[in-house]
Design an enzyme around this catalytic site. Structure first.
Site, PDB file in Angstrom:
ATOM      1  N   TYR A  12       0.841  -1.209   0.000  1.00 53.21           N
ATOM      2  CA  TYR A  12       0.000   0.000   0.000  1.00 53.21           C
ATOM      3  C   TYR A  12       0.877   1.262   0.000  1.00 53.21           C
ATOM      4  O   TYR A  12       0.686   2.171  -0.819  1.00 53.21           O
ATOM      5  CB  TYR A  12      -0.907  -0.035   1.227  1.00 53.21           C
TER       6      TYR A  12
HETATM    7  P1  NDP Z   1     -12.919   4.763   1.779  1.00 52.98           P
HETATM    8  O1  NDP Z   1     -12.685   3.295   1.703  1.00 52.98           O
HETATM    9  O2  NDP Z   1     -13.756   5.317   2.880  1.00 52.98           O
HETATM   10  O3  NDP Z   1     -13.544   5.274   0.377  1.00 52.98           O
HETATM   11  C1  NDP Z   1     -12.926   4.876  -0.809  1.00 52.98           C
HETATM   12  C2  NDP Z   1     -13.570   5.569  -1.980  1.00 52.98           C
HETATM   13  O4  NDP Z   1     -12.844   5.183  -3.158  1.00 52.98           O
HETATM   14  C3  NDP Z   1     -15.008   5.175  -2.219  1.00 52.98           C
HETATM   15  O5  NDP Z   1     -15.710   6.295  -2.687  1.00 52.98           O
HETATM   16  C4  NDP Z   1     -14.901   4.119  -3.312  1.00 52.98           C
HETATM   17  O6  NDP Z   1     -16.069   4.042  -4.151  1.00 52.98           O
HETATM   18  C5  NDP Z   1     -13.750   4.674  -4.105  1.00 52.98           C
HETATM   19  N1  NDP Z   1     -13.093   3.679  -4.948  1.00 52.98           N
HETATM   20  C6  NDP Z   1     -12.525   2.490  -4.587  1.00 52.98           C
HETATM   21  N2  NDP Z   1     -12.035   1.859  -5.650  1.00 52.98           N
HETATM   22  C7  NDP Z   1     -12.295   2.652  -6.724  1.00 52.98           C
HETATM   23  C8  NDP Z   1     -12.068   2.525  -8.117  1.00 52.98           C
HETATM   24  N3  NDP Z   1     -11.452   1.455  -8.631  1.00 52.98           N
HETATM   25  N4  NDP Z   1     -12.505   3.522  -8.939  1.00 52.98           N
HETATM   26  C9  NDP Z   1     -13.142   4.607  -8.435  1.00 52.98           C
HETATM   27  N5  NDP Z   1     -13.385   4.782  -7.119  1.00 52.98           N
HETATM   28  C10 NDP Z   1     -12.977   3.804  -6.285  1.00 52.98           C
HETATM   29  O7  NDP Z   1     -11.465   5.411   1.780  1.00 52.98           O
HETATM   30  P2  NDP Z   1     -10.926   6.779   2.474  1.00 52.98           P
HETATM   31  O8  NDP Z   1     -11.905   7.844   2.296  1.00 52.98           O
HETATM   32  O9  NDP Z   1     -10.421   6.452   3.813  1.00 52.98           O
HETATM   33  O10 NDP Z   1      -9.631   7.046   1.572  1.00 52.98           O
HETATM   34  C11 NDP Z   1      -9.555   8.029   0.573  1.00 52.98           C
HETATM   35  C12 NDP Z   1      -8.101   8.185   0.158  1.00 52.98           C
HETATM   36  O11 NDP Z   1      -7.330   8.617   1.267  1.00 52.98           O
HETATM   37  C13 NDP Z   1      -7.458   6.878  -0.341  1.00 52.98           C
HETATM   38  O12 NDP Z   1      -6.626   7.158  -1.442  1.00 52.98           O
HETATM   39  C14 NDP Z   1      -6.634   6.431   0.844  1.00 52.98           C
HETATM   40  O13 NDP Z   1      -5.545   5.642   0.472  1.00 52.98           O
HETATM   41  C15 NDP Z   1      -6.212   7.756   1.439  1.00 52.98           C
HETATM   42  N6  NDP Z   1      -5.841   7.699   2.850  1.00 52.98           N
HETATM   43  C16 NDP Z   1      -6.766   7.356   3.813  1.00 52.98           C
HETATM   44  C17 NDP Z   1      -6.400   7.294   5.137  1.00 52.98           C
HETATM   45  C18 NDP Z   1      -7.347   6.901   6.231  1.00 52.98           C
HETATM   46  O14 NDP Z   1      -6.912   6.725   7.385  1.00 52.98           O
HETATM   47  N7  NDP Z   1      -8.645   6.784   5.975  1.00 52.98           N
HETATM   48  C19 NDP Z   1      -5.018   7.593   5.562  1.00 52.98           C
HETATM   49  C20 NDP Z   1      -4.136   7.936   4.486  1.00 52.98           C
HETATM   50  C21 NDP Z   1      -4.543   7.986   3.188  1.00 52.98           C
HETATM   51  P3  NDP Z   1     -17.307   3.055  -3.802  1.00 52.98           P
HETATM   52  O15 NDP Z   1     -18.014   3.687  -2.623  1.00 52.98           O
HETATM   53  O16 NDP Z   1     -18.133   3.083  -5.042  1.00 52.98           O
HETATM   54  O17 NDP Z   1     -16.720   1.731  -3.460  1.00 52.98           O
END
Ligand code: NDP
Length: 245
Positions: free
Chosen positions: A153
């Site tokens: 990751y």
């Molecule tokens: P969530 O799992 O809460 O949400 C993920 C989102 O990404 C959803 O809207 C999902 O859509 C969408 N998604 C997943 N796969 C795809 C795809 N193939 N194409 C388009 N959309 C996709 O994640 P977070 O909000 O926590 O994370 C957001 C970002 O922040 C990520 O990049 C993560 O790596 C980063 N991040 C998060 C941290 C945390 O602690 N939460 C810490 C550091 C970084 P759907 O609902 O349709 O599945």
């Protein structure tokens, strides 16, 4: 539609951090494209909430790992709003495991969505973003922390940070900035699912502000880079984590 309204595509905006970013950018006056992979109901509901507060929002399904879907995502944004000014690469997934134990499917999925997905949208934005644009890519503070079990990751996000710095230079002449925001632990499904309350508590207290980040904390950092006050920041990674690293 107001003709001078800036237009943002936020990937993975159906929930979590992406939903907070879409809401914040809409409040800041941008029209937002709410991209999602599968959760149409949540994306539609968010679009409805944004419209209720006077904003413009369009939910668009597109798997960011699929280049054709990403092209269609930009097509839909241009058709609805006339162009694209801002790209926020937020869509991401995380599967934890020691490098020795990661299976091929988990490796490929994370590379495909986090790295290739970001590449796909950056490539499209490099061709199609209007002059004076803004790009913000979501990384993670684990690139700095180097926790065990986060190898694949974190490596996909290190790649995102590298793309960020190089693309900022490649867009010379376009008056467009490219930056990354690297959150620490933030209260969303991606972070919370599968962790014990004790582990969540421990990770929450690792930063000197002693709390978990909220999606709104991260949206504020993104909004700064997208807005006029962030105009002189370019090619940087901003760690938004309460001082954890
Ligand atoms: P969530 O799992 O809460 O949400 C993920 C989102 O990404 C959803 O809207 C999902 O859509 C969408 N998604 C997943 N796969 C795809 C795809 N193939 N194409 C388009 N959309 C996709 O994640 P977070 O909000 O926590 O994370 C957001 C970002 O922040 C990520 O990049 C993560 O790596 C980063 N991040 C998060 C941290 C945390 O602690 N939460 C810490 C550091 C970084 P759907 O609902 O349709 O599945």
């Amino acid at each position: 539609m107001t003709q001078d309204r800036k237009v943002a595509i936020v990937t993975g905006a159906s929930r979590g951090i992406g939903a907070a970013i879409a809401t914040r950018l809409a409040k800041d006056g941008l029209a937002v494209v709410i991209n999602y992979a599968g959760n149409a109901a949540q994306a539609d509901e968010l679009a409805g909430q944004i419209r209720k507060i006077g904003g413009e929002a369009l939910p668009v399904r597109a798997d960011v790992s699929d280049p054709a879907a990403v092209t269609a995502l930009f097509d839909a944004a241009e058709k609805a709003f006339g162009g694209v000014d801002v790209l926020v690469n937020n869509a991401g997934i995380m599967t934890l495991g020691r490098i020795a134990d990661v299976d091929d499917a988990a490796f490929t999925r994370q590379v495909d969505i986090n790295f290739r997905g970001t590449f796909n949208t950056l490539r499209e934005a490099g061709k199609r973003l209007r002059q004076g644009g803004r790009i913000v890519n979501l990384s993670t503070s684990v690139v700095g922390l180097k926790f065990e079990n986060y190898g694949v990751y974190a490596a996909t996000k290190a790649a995102v940070e590298t793309l960020t710095a190089i693309m900022a230079k490649e867009l010379r002449g376009r008056n467009t900035t490219v930056n990354a925001v690297a959150p620490g632990p933030t209260g969303t499904a991606l972070f919370l699912d599968g962790k014990s309350p004790e582990l969540i508590e421990k990770l929450s207290k690792m930063n000197p502000l002693e709390r978990l980040g909220t999606p709104d904390d991260i949206a504020a950092a993104v909004a700064f880079l997208v807005g006029p006050d962030g105009a002189w920041i370019n090619g940087q990674t901003l760690r938004a984590n309460g001082g954890m690293v």
